[in-house]
Design an enzyme around this catalytic site. Sequence first.
Site, PDB file in Angstrom:
ATOM      1  N   HIS A  74      41.212  41.404  43.423  1.00 17.05           N
ATOM      2  CA  HIS A  74      40.648  42.172  44.523  1.00 17.05           C
ATOM      3  C   HIS A  74      40.084  43.487  44.005  1.00 17.05           C
ATOM      4  O   HIS A  74      40.472  43.976  42.947  1.00 17.05           O
ATOM      5  CB  HIS A  74      41.713  42.448  45.590  1.00 17.05           C
ATOM      6  CG  HIS A  74      42.942  43.098  45.048  1.00 17.05           C
ATOM      7  ND1 HIS A  74      43.952  42.373  44.428  1.00 17.05           N
ATOM      8  CD2 HIS A  74      43.342  44.395  44.993  1.00 17.05           C
ATOM      9  CE1 HIS A  74      44.904  43.195  44.034  1.00 17.05           C
ATOM     10  NE2 HIS A  74      44.557  44.432  44.360  1.00 17.05           N
ATOM     11  N   CYS A 196      57.057  48.014  46.329  1.00 21.04           N
ATOM     12  CA  CYS A 196      56.961  47.748  44.902  1.00 21.04           C
ATOM     13  C   CYS A 196      56.060  48.813  44.287  1.00 21.04           C
ATOM     14  O   CYS A 196      55.373  49.541  45.003  1.00 21.04           O
ATOM     15  CB  CYS A 196      56.401  46.347  44.636  1.00 21.04           C
ATOM     16  SG  CYS A 196      54.698  46.104  45.202  1.00 21.04           S
TER      17      CYS A 196
END
Length: 700
Positions: A74, A196
């Site tokens: 992406h 994360c």
Amino acid sequence: MSPTSSATSVPLIIPELVRLDVPAGSAKTEVIGYLAEVVASAGRASTAEGLASDARAREATAPTGIPGGIAIPHCRSPHVLAPSLGFARLSEPVDFGAADEQPADLVFMIAAPDGADDFHLQLLAKLARGLMRSDFTDALRSAATSEEVARIVTEQVQPELLAAEAAHAPATPAPEVQAAPAAAGPGRLIVGVSSCPTGIAHTFMAAEALEQAGKDRGVEVHIEGQGSGKVDWLDPALIERADAVVFAHDLPVKGRERFAGKPVVDVGVKAAVNDAASLIDRALAAIDDPAAPTVPAGAPGASGEAVAEEKVHWARRLQRSVMTGVSYMIPFVAAGGLLTALGFLFGGYDIGATAHTIVMGNSDEGLAAASLWNLPDLANPAYAAPHALGGSALAAYLGAVFSLLGGASMGLLVPALAGYTAFGLAGRPGIAPGFVMGLAALATGSGFIGGLIGGVLAGYMAAWLAGLSTPRWLRSLMPVVVIPLSVTLVVGTVMYVILAGPLSSLMSWLTTSLTAMADNGSAVILGVILGLMMCFDLGGPVNKAAYLFATAGLAAATTASYEIMAAVMAAGMVPPLALALATTLRPRLFTDVERDNGRAAWLLGASFISEGAIPFAAADPLRIIPPAMVGGAVTGALSMAMHVGSRAPHGGVFVFFAIDNILWFVLSIAIGAVITCAGVVLLKQMAARSHGDAVAADAA
């Protein structure tokens, strides 16, 4: 209309953006290029090359492969004309660096316009949640047409479009918070937070896994994914009703005080991705356990991040702080080692003896400082540089300058390690006393280990003092006077009074023992021992004892002393070169940061900077140090057996002109590096396989 405002009305995926069972290439860069062509051919990007370049640049920062044979490259790009989602089902799976090492056969490309803010991260969140469900991925793998794939994906990422089409009405935007149900059910309610380091895939995969595990058990579960985009905050009413909390995070929880008093299960994010069911079971058990840990209440005005940082386990906090110190130390090592090597290259291997006089002069002896306009007279013994490049006075002068700069940089290695380790523990108040402890370690001869111990002690004491409740009039003096003075006084006294003697005695004993071996003619055995010492602590007292033993012997200018120096240098080059090779051959066994360090380790190892392996050893000592010691021992033995000699005390391959039997010098290093690389890869593969077996057993 902005890209984000049109996102709810423009389909992100259409049949023209889907390719099924295609050979898109053998490498992930080729697959990214293929999907960029797909997006451009659908009229969603101005140029495929520009989009591919931006996506590859994003991929280089962190791999986008996720477990289960899936990849989600992406990027934001000025070449994207409309937010788009390209998809390819590959006939030949390609490695995208997933943690389970499974190559991807399902690849999504998320292409967002440059001004789309966090739009593509919100899309990633929805995709990540869907990719945790086997029914979603199974449907993608069994879909027969592009239209079917487009419908399946749209149901996951833009369900409002399908609903609007069915009702012939405009789509309604999603709510900004997870609202509490109108009526509370009789079952248990669990809430939590996932996060994360990158704030993308694992954050939302963990959230989806926990919510799905709760659904399987008839438990209502709501997880707040604190990702890189906009946070979908939990409704306060939902938190108030919750019976327990699950924190699956690798970053401090934002707003942790919202959950104060609730029973808590606190783990890393991967634990939720790998085994969410057991975490839900633990949370349910904690509800009825009076002794279960709870989320502590923060002090009035305390931030969630601060409360979370206080609850970090002391060992994890210490590890983070040491890694902070090491990361700040590496630039000093790299600059110093390379400058020293350049000094030897230009000025010769003995430039260190006269470098200070050449550059600064000597007023006591009436010697003027040299300069570019007043080059040193090499015929004068005080300026002697007999091995300067081409016998040039200019080369001698430049070599002297580089040598002094390199020595100054290397002299800051231990203070930087100590200072920034203390900084990692205490913040800004720990820097000054930490640096002083590093200088004290050098003064007492305790070296790398002494600096590390001093930095840790200074950091903990500074953190304790900074946390004390003090009168208002004293608060402004604490960070600038009280803490530096108190910590330096107390920890410095400990360094000089308690630690200096034992560490200095240890190094003295090691040096004496090594000298005795050399005198007895046990050259190969000595090479093995020196190789083991050089790779044992990678710049610590043991390493420095071997190095000092070798450099001190150079003054004798004997064949034996040159051979010892070569063995020490060659063995010290093995760990960073071996780890650079390992990260190149098996990158999936290492983290993104380790792969970056591996690229730098090629140059550090070639320059004889053993500290280039410290980041790896600090993170995984049991799988790094033993293979490094084996490889170093082999290199040391081969170097001594082949009578390789070095007249230079530092510089690695850049002082080839000062190496006797250069061929065997290079071969010894190469053989040792290959042995170490093989050992590291084998141990890491065994660890990864054991972890995978454990996860599979738990799942079964």
